[in-house]
Structures are given as C-alpha cells and as structure tokens.
Design a protein around this motif. Structure first.
Motif, PDB file in Angstrom:
ATOM      1  N   TYR A 434      53.268  23.491  38.909  1.00 15.38           N
ATOM      2  CA  TYR A 434      52.010  23.583  38.166  1.00 15.38           C
ATOM      3  C   TYR A 434      50.964  24.182  39.102  1.00 15.38           C
ATOM      4  CZ  TYR A 434      54.261  20.056  35.166  1.00 15.38           C
ATOM      5  OH  TYR A 434      55.113  19.376  34.348  1.00 15.38           O
ATOM      6  N   ILE A 435      50.446  25.350  38.768  1.00 10.49           N
ATOM      7  CA  ILE A 435      49.491  26.023  39.645  1.00 10.49           C
ATOM      8  C   ILE A 435      48.328  26.557  38.807  1.00 10.49           C
ATOM      9  CG2 ILE A 435      49.115  27.864  41.330  1.00 10.49           C
ATOM     10  CD1 ILE A 435      51.035  25.807  42.352  1.00 10.49           C
ATOM     11  N   TRP A 436      47.106  26.353  39.303  1.00 10.24           N
ATOM     12  CA  TRP A 436      45.938  27.040  38.743  1.00 10.24           C
ATOM     13  C   TRP A 436      45.388  27.961  39.818  1.00 10.24           C
ATOM     14  CZ3 TRP A 436      43.177  27.687  34.257  1.00 10.24           C
ATOM     15  CH2 TRP A 436      41.941  28.318  34.385  1.00 10.24           C
ATOM     16  N   GLN A 437      45.464  29.249  39.573  1.00  9.14           N
ATOM     17  CA  GLN A 437      44.869  30.264  40.443  1.00  9.14           C
ATOM     18  C   GLN A 437      44.583  31.462  39.551  1.00  9.14           C
ATOM     19  OE1 GLN A 437      47.242  31.558  43.752  1.00  9.14           O
ATOM     20  NE2 GLN A 437      45.610  32.727  44.678  1.00  9.14           N
ATOM     21  N   VAL A 710      32.557  26.425  38.306  1.00 11.55           N
ATOM     22  CA  VAL A 710      32.839  27.323  39.429  1.00 11.55           C
ATOM     23  C   VAL A 710      33.205  28.726  38.956  1.00 11.55           C
ATOM     24  CG1 VAL A 710      34.488  27.764  41.295  1.00 11.55           C
ATOM     25  CG2 VAL A 710      33.489  25.509  41.032  1.00 11.55           C
ATOM     26  N   GLU A 711      34.054  28.821  37.929  1.00 12.95           N
ATOM     27  CA  GLU A 711      34.664  30.109  37.598  1.00 12.95           C
ATOM     28  C   GLU A 711      34.006  30.850  36.444  1.00 12.95           C
ATOM     29  OE1 GLU A 711      38.861  30.102  37.347  1.00 12.95           O
ATOM     30  OE2 GLU A 711      39.158  28.950  39.175  1.00 12.95           O
ATOM     31  N   MET A 712      33.253  30.167  35.608  1.00 14.78           N
ATOM     32  CA  MET A 712      32.645  30.862  34.475  1.00 14.78           C
ATOM     33  C   MET A 712      31.707  31.989  34.899  1.00 14.78           C
ATOM     34  SD  MET A 712      32.658  31.194  31.237  1.00 14.78           S
ATOM     35  CE  MET A 712      33.367  29.716  30.535  1.00 14.78           C
ATOM     36  N   PRO A 713      30.875  31.822  35.949  1.00 13.49           N
ATOM     37  CA  PRO A 713      29.980  32.934  36.320  1.00 13.49           C
ATOM     38  C   PRO A 713      30.697  34.200  36.760  1.00 13.49           C
ATOM     39  CG  PRO A 713      29.217  30.864  37.277  1.00 13.49           C
ATOM     40  CD  PRO A 713      30.584  30.605  36.730  1.00 13.49           C
ATOM     41  N   GLU A 714      31.932  34.082  37.257  1.00 11.67           N
ATOM     42  CA  GLU A 714      32.624  35.266  37.773  1.00 11.67           C
ATOM     43  C   GLU A 714      33.634  35.842  36.788  1.00 11.67           C
ATOM     44  OE1 GLU A 714      36.316  33.146  40.177  1.00 11.67           O
ATOM     45  OE2 GLU A 714      34.484  33.653  41.247  1.00 11.67           O
ATOM     46  N   SER A 715      33.788  35.237  35.638  1.00 13.17           N
ATOM     47  CA  SER A 715      34.787  35.711  34.674  1.00 13.17           C
ATOM     48  C   SER A 715      34.202  36.815  33.796  1.00 13.17           C
ATOM     49  CB  SER A 715      35.279  34.562  33.797  1.00 13.17           C
ATOM     50  OG  SER A 715      34.228  34.040  33.025  1.00 13.17           O
ATOM     51  N   GLU A 716      35.046  37.775  33.463  1.00 15.66           N
ATOM     52  CA  GLU A 716      34.650  38.867  32.578  1.00 15.66           C
ATOM     53  C   GLU A 716      34.616  38.372  31.137  1.00 15.66           C
ATOM     54  OE1 GLU A 716      36.379  43.193  31.041  1.00 15.66           O
ATOM     55  OE2 GLU A 716      37.340  42.101  32.681  1.00 15.66           O
ATOM     56  N   VAL A 717      33.537  38.677  30.442  1.00 17.75           N
ATOM     57  CA  VAL A 717      33.374  38.211  29.061  1.00 17.75           C
ATOM     58  C   VAL A 717      34.529  38.730  28.202  1.00 17.75           C
ATOM     59  CG1 VAL A 717      31.897  38.264  27.021  1.00 17.75           C
ATOM     60  CG2 VAL A 717      30.876  38.042  29.282  1.00 17.75           C
ATOM     61  N   ASP A 718      35.114  37.832  27.416  1.00 17.35           N
ATOM     62  CA  ASP A 718      36.218  38.105  26.491  1.00 17.35           C
ATOM     63  C   ASP A 718      37.533  38.413  27.184  1.00 17.35           C
ATOM     64  OD1 ASP A 718      34.530  37.681  24.351  1.00 17.35           O
ATOM     65  OD2 ASP A 718      34.075  39.802  24.063  1.00 17.35           O
ATOM     66  N   SER A 719      37.587  38.256  28.493  1.00 16.40           N
ATOM     67  CA  SER A 719      38.863  38.429  29.186  1.00 16.40           C
ATOM     68  C   SER A 719      39.733  37.190  28.988  1.00 16.40           C
ATOM     69  CB  SER A 719      38.623  38.658  30.679  1.00 16.40           C
ATOM     70  OG  SER A 719      38.042  37.495  31.265  1.00 16.40           O
ATOM     71  N   THR A 720      40.985  37.286  29.392  1.00 19.32           N
ATOM     72  CA  THR A 720      41.876  36.131  29.289  1.00 19.32           C
ATOM     73  C   THR A 720      41.345  34.969  30.113  1.00 19.32           C
ATOM     74  OG1 THR A 720      43.791  37.581  28.951  1.00 19.32           O
ATOM     75  CG2 THR A 720      44.233  35.325  29.652  1.00 19.32           C
ATOM     76  N   HIS A 721      40.876  35.268  31.317  1.00 13.20           N
ATOM     77  CA  HIS A 721      40.306  34.217  32.176  1.00 13.20           C
ATOM     78  C   HIS A 721      39.126  33.531  31.490  1.00 13.20           C
ATOM     79  CE1 HIS A 721      38.053  33.228  36.162  1.00 13.20           C
ATOM     80  NE2 HIS A 721      38.668  32.169  35.685  1.00 13.20           N
ATOM     81  N   TYR A 722      38.248  34.315  30.900  1.00 12.20           N
ATOM     82  CA  TYR A 722      37.071  33.792  30.195  1.00 12.20           C
ATOM     83  C   TYR A 722      37.496  32.870  29.052  1.00 12.20           C
ATOM     84  CZ  TYR A 722      32.798  34.120  27.314  1.00 12.20           C
ATOM     85  OH  TYR A 722      31.683  33.852  26.550  1.00 12.20           O
TER      86      TYR A 722
END
Length: 757
Positions: A434-437, A710-722
């Motif tokens: 189980y990894i989150w990265q 932590v990660e929301m400010p650096e995520s691209e809007v509408d990307s998978t990460h977002y």
C-alpha cells in the motif's frame, strides 16, 4: 359614575395592552421557530450540497474510457514502400510513415493528405536490412541498419508557427549523428537487427549480424572555449551467439540492454561501462509452448511488456532481491486475447499501453490500475499502429491498404478499486504494498494512489489522541460535575472550555517545534511520568488521612483537589529530572537507541506520541464540556434518593449518575472522536507527514485531512491527482457520516434503556 367609566377605560386599555404583548410574543415565537427550522434545514442543505459537489468532482474518475473511429483513407504514397513505422506529433495533426525504401511521408492525420516527402540518405551500394525506433521514444529518432554494416540515424521533428492566427505545424528531418552513415560492423556484413538510444550528449547503438552482436557508444564532449564538439567512440562485442536473437532493446538511459531469443529467453545486460558489457541475468519469460510476438518498454523503461502467441501480455520489471541485486521479475500479466498479440505501444506520459491482436482487436490497458480500459474491433489484418504522445488518438494501417484514425477518451486510467484499496506491485518495489505517492518531477513517474495508508494514519492519529483525551476529560468531567465545590466549579469549567478556543495551528506549532524535541530529549522521563505521578498521588492520599482534623475542617468540601495540583507538578518535574540518570542506568545512555538495538523499533522525532499529546489537549475541552453538562444535568432527586436509601457516593455515581448521563457521555466521546478524525493542522505540523503504515507510537503518519491540505495547492485542476484528493475528502465525509449515524443510533438506545431511572 365618572370613576366607574375611568376604571372601565383603564381595564380596557390594560386588556388591549396585554393582548398586544401576547400577539407580539406569539409572533416572536413563530419567527424564532421558523428561524430555527430554516437554520437547521440550511445546515442540512449545505451538508447535502457539499456531498453532491464532492461526488460531482469525483465521478469522472470512474467513467469508462471510449474510442471512436474519426476517419479512414488510403495509405499516403503507398508506392514509396511498405510501412515500417507510423508516428504522430502530440497535436494529432501531422503523422509520419517510414517505409522500407528509406522514404518518410508526412501527412495530415484527419484526411491523409501528403504534406512532405523526404528520402533518407543511404549509400548507393547498400539497402535497408533492419529498422528500429530509438529510445527515448518521445525524441522522435529512428535508426536504419544497412546491408553493408552501416547505420543511419534520422530524427523527425515538428515546428509550430502561427500564420493569420492559425496554427501551422511544419515537419522536417535531421541527422543527429550527421548524414554520413555510422560504420558498426565489418564491411559487407548486413545488420539483421538494430536498436539505439539517443540523447543530447550520447548515443548507444547495438547491431546484430549473422555472426556477432556489436555495441558502439558515441559521446559528445563540448570544449569550454570552442564551438566544436569532439566525438569519442567506444566499441565492444557481446559474447553471445547472435543466431537466436529475435529482438533487442536499450533503455532510455543507455545503461541496460535486453536481448530476446526466439525460444523466449531474455538476456539482461548492464552496459553502463560501454567497453565491457556484463550479463546480469538470463531466463525464459514465456512458456515453452508459446512464442514471443511483440515487445516494448513501458513508460520509464523500467519494465518490459512482452506479448506472446497465446494472447497474454506480461509485465517484467527490475526488482531488488534480498541481496539488493536488480533482477527482472514478472509482476503482473493481462489476458488480452485468445490470439497472438501482434503489436504493443506504450503511452509516453503514463503507465498505459495499447495492444493489437491477430484478429484486429484493439485494447488499451493501464498497468498500475491492472484493468482493461477499452476493447474495440478495428479492422482485419492490421500491420502498423501508432499511439499519439498524449494517448488520445491512434493510427492503424490495415491489410486493405487504408489508414484508420481513431480518437480516444481516457482521462483517468490510473484509478481503479484495486489501485485505491488493495496492494499493488509498483515498479522497483520488492513486493506488492500500500503506497501513497501522488507526484514526482518527471513523466516517467508511476502515480501511487492507495488510500489505505491515509485511512490508517487518520485512525492511528485519532486513536492516540483519544487514548490521551478520554481518561483525562471524562475523569475530570465526573469530578467537576459530581464532587467539586460549586464555587470552584464556576472557575474550573470555563477555564477548561476556554482551552477549546486555542487555534489548532498554535498547538501544532508548539507540538512540532517544542514538544517533539522535548519528548525526544526526555523520553524516559515521559514514560516515568506515568509511574511517578500516580505513585505520588497515592502517597499523598495515604498521608492525607493523618492530617490534623482542624486543618481538614478548614478546607471546603469538594475543594481538596486543589491540593493535588502542586503534588502533580512536583511529581512531573521529578520524573523529567531523573530522565537522564534513568537512561544511563537502565538503557545504556539512550532509550531511543535501546529501542532500536534491542527491540528493532525506530524513533522519529515527530511521531504518533507527539500527535496524541497535542491533539489530545485539543480534544479534551470538547469531551469535558459535553460530558460535564450531561453528568451535572442528572436530576438531583435521583442522587438524593440513592443516598437516602443508603448508597455511598461512589455507588450512586456508578449505578445512577453515569448510567443516566451515558447518552450524553457517549455523545461527548463521539464528537471528540470526530474532532480528532478531522483535525488538520496539528497532525500536519507535529508529524513527519509520511504516509507509512506502522502501528508504532514512535512513527509518524499522514491523515486524510492533512494530505488534502498538503497536496491540494500543487495539484492541477481536474487532473487525476486533483480528483483523487476530492475522493479522499469524500471518503472522510462518508466515514464521519457513517460513524456519527451509528453513534446516534447507539446514543438513542442508551437513552431509551436508562430513561426510566
């Protein structure tokens, strides 16, 4: 008579005034009632809207991928030869067709109109005997092997200009190693197979003849004060029979070479030292009854995709064994078809790949998510295929002499239930985990979106916070509401409730910068605290019974707890004072090192212990206030009646008061737990914020809420990460909702059970 009239008039006025005030009071009651109802409905509506907005953002993650035929047309300039390779630029407007006669045809993707024809410079007395697409694929380089032992490297590129506000893409070719052919083998020896790795500073070429396999490396060295670059060449010959070699691949770094034999054997070479290649591994990668029909790198060149005649595609990746050696190992397989897999194309920016089988069935898969995204029958007898750099279009050439252009809609292939909630074997990892990265600095990165470490961290942080807060808050609430002097209570209760107004960012700041180093320095003293303080209280209680009665009578009933404050403070000071002597005497100088050497338990400065203390301090006021109100609100006639019947105060407390107040106490615990689950800043600032799954109190964690922060400010809007971050918010929302619903059901049952007391 006059007096009677006056009295009557005053009476009428009084009644009129009372009627007015009654109506006004009823009006205010009505307004208040509807206002409360409107406010409550507004809160419910807001919560529901939040839920549906989260669902709206998350929903596209689970939409199926689609592929549609956009156009088809005859193969452009078919007279120029058979197609060796189809390729497209990233805008999906211009494609290139490389032929076996050394011609390159650039054409419009949508219509097939020829835009440019170019011929590769090939010596007159030779012809093309082999061809390969060089790595990295996104550089657009190809290499031609010739019948005279020479090779030509060509790179196709596209220049984007704007004329009259319209985008114009102009194709062209160049020779990165010069238009003069490279001599790779003895004159007259045809290059049967060839592969190359091309970068700005170096080029590595491996060529196979009927007898030998040659490796040539070219290094460009730019002089500091000169415009010209010198080219250094290194040659080597592989000590392996060339007769059975069916395919060859070099990774994008030019450090590893893969040779595939016709019997399905894979030879893995380390060619970091170009003058002396080293065979690292040799093994069979398909069953004896099967043959390999296609081979390519997965994006990043850490894994090989191997298609065989049974319709199976296996992913082989470099995995470190127990001796820390890198070995090729099969980590997953996909059953694509019952027929042979004739073509494999990897996406250039994700871990997906396209497959074609012998029946013309097109499939798109994602390796990490381990799922099939698209399956479509394209045409019979496909001979060439190209996948666009953005993986949103594909070109295919069929046996009927036509090109098929298909568009692909596949925005979020990385997400699947397995990738989110189950163990996944990621590239370069020794086993599934189980990894989150979620992000890295290059396009070769394999996103790891397992939510399990985040859920685990959330529960771990809440558990240790409640472990600290529940005993202190509940015991304090019981004493304050039931035993404490009313005068003292009116000061203690507001002070504790005032603690809840402290900003959590301040608590997190203090926990990270002061508490964490303090506990690390006085770790043995912190544990001694749990032994010394209770012993000091018990000794003080024992000595209390020997105090003179005149002194005891001067202390108001219910205020004797104030005398324990200095005892607890002195005991705590003593516990931390003996921290260093205890470590020297019992733990060889350092308790942290003793844990690591003797028990194998590591210690991080910002860990769950710090979170438990800091977040427990933040949760205590919430639990204390609600529980204290519940206990204090128990009707007095119940307690008085119990005492009158001969029960002791402790019996009354345990048999009457706590049972009657149990719904309120349970609500206090649940609200405190909800506060701990949703806490952000304390966890963010007082832990290492690493998504690890370790039950140890000395290791950190990452919670769902902290991960979003932590990660929301650096995520691209509408990307998978977002969208996955919004999914974590939805998971947190659903978890809180379900848990609070269950808690409310239990609370109602407790109320019904003990309401008759």
């Amino acid at each position: 008579m006059s007096e009677i009239n006056t009295h009557t008039h005053l009476s009428v006025m009084h009644k009129s005034s009372n009627s007015f005030y009654q109506k006004w009071r009823l009006a205010k009651d009505t307004i208040a009632r509807y206002g409360v109802v409107a406010g409550g409905m507004g809160v419910i509506a807001a919560v529901v809207m939040i839920f549906f907005y989260l669902l709206y953002v998350v929903f596209p993650l689970f939409l199926p991928a689609t592929a549609e035929s956009a156009s088809q047309y005859p193969v452009p300039e078919s007279a120029l030869g058979k197609t060796l390779l189809l390729d497209m630029e990233e805008q999906n407007q211009v494609a290139a067709r490389f032929t076996d006669t050394g011609n390159i045809v650039f054409f419009d993707v949508a219509s097939g109109k020829t835009l440019l024809k170019a011929a590769v410079t090939i010596p007159a007395a030779s012809h093309i005997t082999s061809f390969a697409q060089a790595t990295p694929v996104n550089e657009g380089a190809v290499i031609y092997g010739l019948s005279n032992g020479q090779a030509v490297i060509v790179k196709h590129q596209y220049k984007v200009t704007y004329a009259n506000n319209a985008k114009v893409i102009t194709p062209s070719i160049e020779y990165p190693m010069g238009d003069k052919p490279l001599v790779l083998a003895e004159s007259g020896l045809a290059l049967d197979k060839i592969t190359a790795q091309i970068s700005d500073g170096s080029t590595t070429v491996v060529a196979k003849t009927a007898q030998h396999i040659y490796l040539s490396s070219f290094q460009k060295e730019q002089a500091l004060f000169a415009d010209e670059a010198t080219l250094t060449r290194t040659d080597a010959m592989l000590n392996v029979p060339s007769a059975g070699v069916q395919d060859m691949l070099i990774d994008k770094d030019g450090s590893h070479l893969y040779l595939l034999s016709s019997q399905g054997r894979l030879d893995f070479y380390d060619i970091g030292d170009k003058s002396s290649p080293v065979l690292k591994q040799a093994q069979n990668i398909v069953d004896a009854k099967q043959s390999i029909t296609s081979l390519t790198f997965l994006n990043g060149d850490l894994s090989l995709l191997v298609g065989d005649s049974s319709g199976l595609v296996a992913q082989w990746s470099m995995v470190r064994d127990e001796s820390n050696r890198s070995m090729m190992q099969k980590i997953r397989a996909f059953k694509v078809s019952d027929k042979a897999v004739i073509a494999l194309k990897s996406e250039q920016r994700r871990k997906g790949f396209l497959t074609l089988d012998a029946t013309g069935e097109l499939g798109i898969y994602h390796s990490t998510a381990e799922k099939q995204l698209i399956s479509e029958h394209v045409a019979d007898g496909l001979s060439a295929v190209a996948l666009s750099p953005r993986a949103n279009a594909a070109l295919m050439e069929a046996a009927d002499g036509k090109i098929r252009f298909w568009t692909i809609e596949n925005e979020h292939p990385e997400v699947s239930l397995k990738a989110l909630w189950q163990k996944v074997w990621y590239e370069s990892y020794p086993k599934p985990d189980y990894i989150w990265q979620s992000s890295a600095s290059n396009n070769d990165f394999e996103p790891k979106y397992s939510l399990v470490p985040l859920v685990f961290g959330t529960l771990k942080a809440a558990f240790y916070a409640m472990l600290v807060a529940m005993p202190l808050a509940l015991m304090g609430a019981i004493y304050t509401a039931y035993f404490m002097n009313p005068t003292m209570r009116q000061y203690v209760k507001p002070v504790i409730e005032l603690m809840g107004a402290l900003p959590t960012v301040i608590l997190g700041f203090l926990a990270g910068l002061w508490l964490a180093p303090f506990i690390e320095e006085h770790l043995s003293g912190f544990f001694a605290l749990f032994l010394i303080v209770p012993m000091a209280i018990m000794v003080f209680a024992y000595c209390w019974q020997f105090m003179p009665k005149p002194f005891l009578e001067k202390i108001p009933e219910g205020s004797d707890a104030m005398l324990l404050v200095p005892v607890i403070l002195l005991a705590g000071f003593f516990a931390f004072s003996v921290s260093t002597p205890l470590e020297i005497a019992l733990f060889h100088g350092s308790l942290r090192d003793w844990f690591k050497n003797e028990l194998g338990i590591g210690y991080d400065q910002r860990n769950a212990l710090v979170v438990g203390v800091a977040m427990g301090f933040a949760v205590i006021p919430t639990i204390f206030s609600i529980a204290e109100d519940a206990i204090f609100s128990v009707p007095k006639h119940l307690t008085v009646g119990s005492l009158a019947l001969g029960a002791t105060p402790w019996q009354t407390l345990s048999k009457v008061v706590l049972l009657t107040a149990s719904p309120g106490i349970f609500s206090a615990v649940m609200i405190g737990f909800g506060r701990a689950v949703g806490e952000t800043m304390i966890v963010l600032m007082s832990t290492g914020n690493t998504p690890v799954m370790d039950l140890s109190v000395f290791q950190g964690m990452r919670t769902l809420a902290a991960n979003i922060a932590v990660e929301m400010p650096e995520s691209e809007v509408d990307s998978t990460h977002y969208r996955v971050l919004f999914l974590t918010a939805l998971v947190l929302f659903a978890f809180t909702f379900i848990f609070n619903t269950l808690a409310e059901v239990i609370r109602q049952r407790l109320r019904e059970k003990y309401s008759s007391l």
